[in-house]
Design a protein around this motif. Structure first.
Motif, PDB file in Angstrom:
ATOM      1  N   TRP A 167      -1.142  -0.680   0.215  1.00  0.00           N
ATOM      2  CA  TRP A 167      -2.090   0.208  -0.477  1.00  0.00           C
ATOM      3  C   TRP A 167      -2.426   1.438   0.349  1.00  0.00           C
ATOM      4  O   TRP A 167      -2.810   2.479  -0.201  1.00  0.00           O
ATOM      5  N   TYR A 170      -1.383   5.334  -0.330  1.00  0.00           N
ATOM      6  CA  TYR A 170      -2.074   6.295  -1.186  1.00  0.00           C
ATOM      7  C   TYR A 170      -3.294   6.859  -0.461  1.00  0.00           C
ATOM      8  O   TYR A 170      -4.191   6.108  -0.064  1.00  0.00           O
ATOM      9  N   TYR A 173      -6.878   5.829  -1.429  1.00  0.00           N
ATOM     10  CA  TYR A 173      -7.415   4.571  -0.935  1.00  0.00           C
ATOM     11  C   TYR A 173      -7.610   4.577   0.583  1.00  0.00           C
ATOM     12  O   TYR A 173      -8.594   4.051   1.094  1.00  0.00           O
ATOM     13  N   TRP A 233      -2.753  -6.167  -1.053  1.00  0.00           N
ATOM     14  CA  TRP A 233      -3.142  -5.593  -2.335  1.00  0.00           C
ATOM     15  C   TRP A 233      -2.294  -4.373  -2.676  1.00  0.00           C
ATOM     16  O   TRP A 233      -2.041  -3.528  -1.828  1.00  0.00           O
ATOM     17  N   MET A 234      -1.805  -4.313  -3.901  1.00  0.00           N
ATOM     18  CA  MET A 234      -1.017  -3.198  -4.418  1.00  0.00           C
ATOM     19  C   MET A 234       0.276  -2.972  -3.637  1.00  0.00           C
ATOM     20  O   MET A 234       0.806  -1.858  -3.580  1.00  0.00           O
ATOM     21  N   THR A 236       4.265  -3.045  -2.516  1.00  0.00           N
ATOM     22  CA  THR A 236       5.538  -2.803  -3.175  1.00  0.00           C
ATOM     23  C   THR A 236       6.654  -3.116  -2.194  1.00  0.00           C
ATOM     24  O   THR A 236       6.433  -3.122  -0.972  1.00  0.00           O
TER      25      THR A 236
END
Length: 385
Positions: A167, A170, A173, A233-234, A236
């Motif tokens: 996360w 980004y 965040y 979290w989030m 990839t």
């Protein structure tokens, strides 16, 4: 010491282990996290973390806490800190404390209301033996007036790939890579200089983790390095084709209010990583590396080597032995009011410098920080907007 956690990610799961091992009365009684990535870590090392709660408000209502530890994604820190302070609980926040200039001013106003001693921050490198020795050499007069600093934080490809997958990729965040990862280092050198940054220039972008550099014709075992560090979290699995908007290299130049200057370089794709500094004063020079575990001081007049220290590190700590010392010092602060080597105000000052570096990089201008410091001081005094 009754402790609650909001944001049980990998870092707070690890710190729960460190604090539990360092403080006999440290007792995590509950946590809040819809996706507790650090829970598997605490289970692996038999660290109890108490009851899972659906919200921070439920945790604070259900438990009588001495300390709230905030390890949520950076953009949530301010709200969680405010909720803890409003409940009369001391707060420990992971770095960076907040993610924007406006959040910094809002937290400064909260500090004016509740006091800086009620917010502690995980700038763990302040506790590292190497930094302690650097400040002692400075205090002992071996360096004289600080003239200039050359410093860097370089991380290995496995760690850089983690940032492209987590996360933290980004800015909305994380705040930015410079803020999220390098605020440690900026705080250290702000402390050495003993003055606030005045003007900042910066250059950087993303050139390593881009599609044209993706390995071709390799099996999963050959590219394992880019997936070695798990994301939470989030997360990839994409690395070179990630949608990350953070940089993977950046260089900054800082002029301080007292005339000293610093160059700082970070890069996320350094195979033989290092995290080093060279502090040059009128009377001597200090150089060291947190990864390669050395510290040296030379006299400017004679070139004599005055200090030559090697460090053994720590099997437990991922921060060169500093995590355990931070836990012990925070315990002493909580129980006896002992002073800490770093304050939340120091952390916010380092954060404002990181944000200025990013502004300078984006706008291709030299950023004057004088108005920022006026606003910050006004907020710390309970005034301003």
């Amino acid at each position: 010491m009754k402790v609650g956690i909001v944001g049980l990610g990998y870092r707070l799961g690890y710190l729960a282990r460190i604090f539990s091992a360092s403080l006999p009365d440290f007792d995590v009684v509950g946590y809040v996290d819809p996706e507790p990535a650090g829970l598997s870590y605490t289970k692996q090392f038999d660290v109890p973390v108490g009851k899972a709660y659906g919200s921070l408000e439920e945790l604070l209502a259900g438990e009588t806490l001495d300390l709230l530890m905030v390890g949520s994604p950076n953009h949530l820190h301010l709200g969680h800190i405010r909720t803890g302070l409003d409940s009369g609980v001391k707060v420990f926040s992971e770095k960076p404390v907040v993610t924007t200039v406006e959040e910094t001013m809002e937290l400064a106003r909260l500090i004016a209301e509740f006091g800086s001693d009620n917010v502690m921050v995980g700038l763990v490198l302040r506790y590292a033996p190497l930094y302690v020795d650097l400040r002692k050499a400075q205090k002992d007069g071996l360096l004289g007036d600080i003239v200039s600093i050359e410093a860097s934080e370089h991380i290995a490809p496995y760690h850089g790939a983690f940032f492209m997958r987590d996360w933290r990729r980004y800015e909305k965040y994380s705040g930015s890579f410079m803020l999220e990862k390098c605020c440690h280092d900026l705080d250290l050198y702000n402390g050495v200089v003993g003055a606030r940054p005045a003007r900042v220039a910066s250059f950087g972008g993303k050139r390593s983790f881009v599609p044209k550099n993706a390995p071709e014709g390799l099996g999963i075992n050959d590219t394992e390095v880019y997936h070695r560090k798990p994301s939470g979290w989030m997360g990839t699995e994409k690395v070179f084709d990630s949608d990350a908007d953070i940089i993977d290299f950046q260089t900054a130049i800082v002029e301080y209010a007292n005339g000293a200057s610093m160059t700082f370089h970070t890069n996320l794709n350094v195979p033989d990583e290092y995290r080093r500094f060279c502090v040059i004063g009128a009377k001597g020079m200090a150089e060291g590396d947190f990864v390669r575990n050395f510290f040296k001081v030379h006299d400017a007049r004679t070139s004599a080597k005055l200090i030559d220290t090697a460090y053994s590190g720590s099997e437990l700590s991922v921060h060169y032995g500093a995590d355990e010392q931070m836990a012990r010092d925070i315990g002493a602060h909580m129980l006896d009011g002992a002073p800490l080597p770093v304050s939340v105000i120091n952390a916010l000052e380092a954060g404002l410098l990181a944000l200025a570096m990013d502004e300078a990089r984006r706008t291709k201008t030299v950023v004057d920080m004088s108005e920022t410091w006026k606003r910050f001081d006004a907020a710390l005094s309970g005034h301003g907007s």
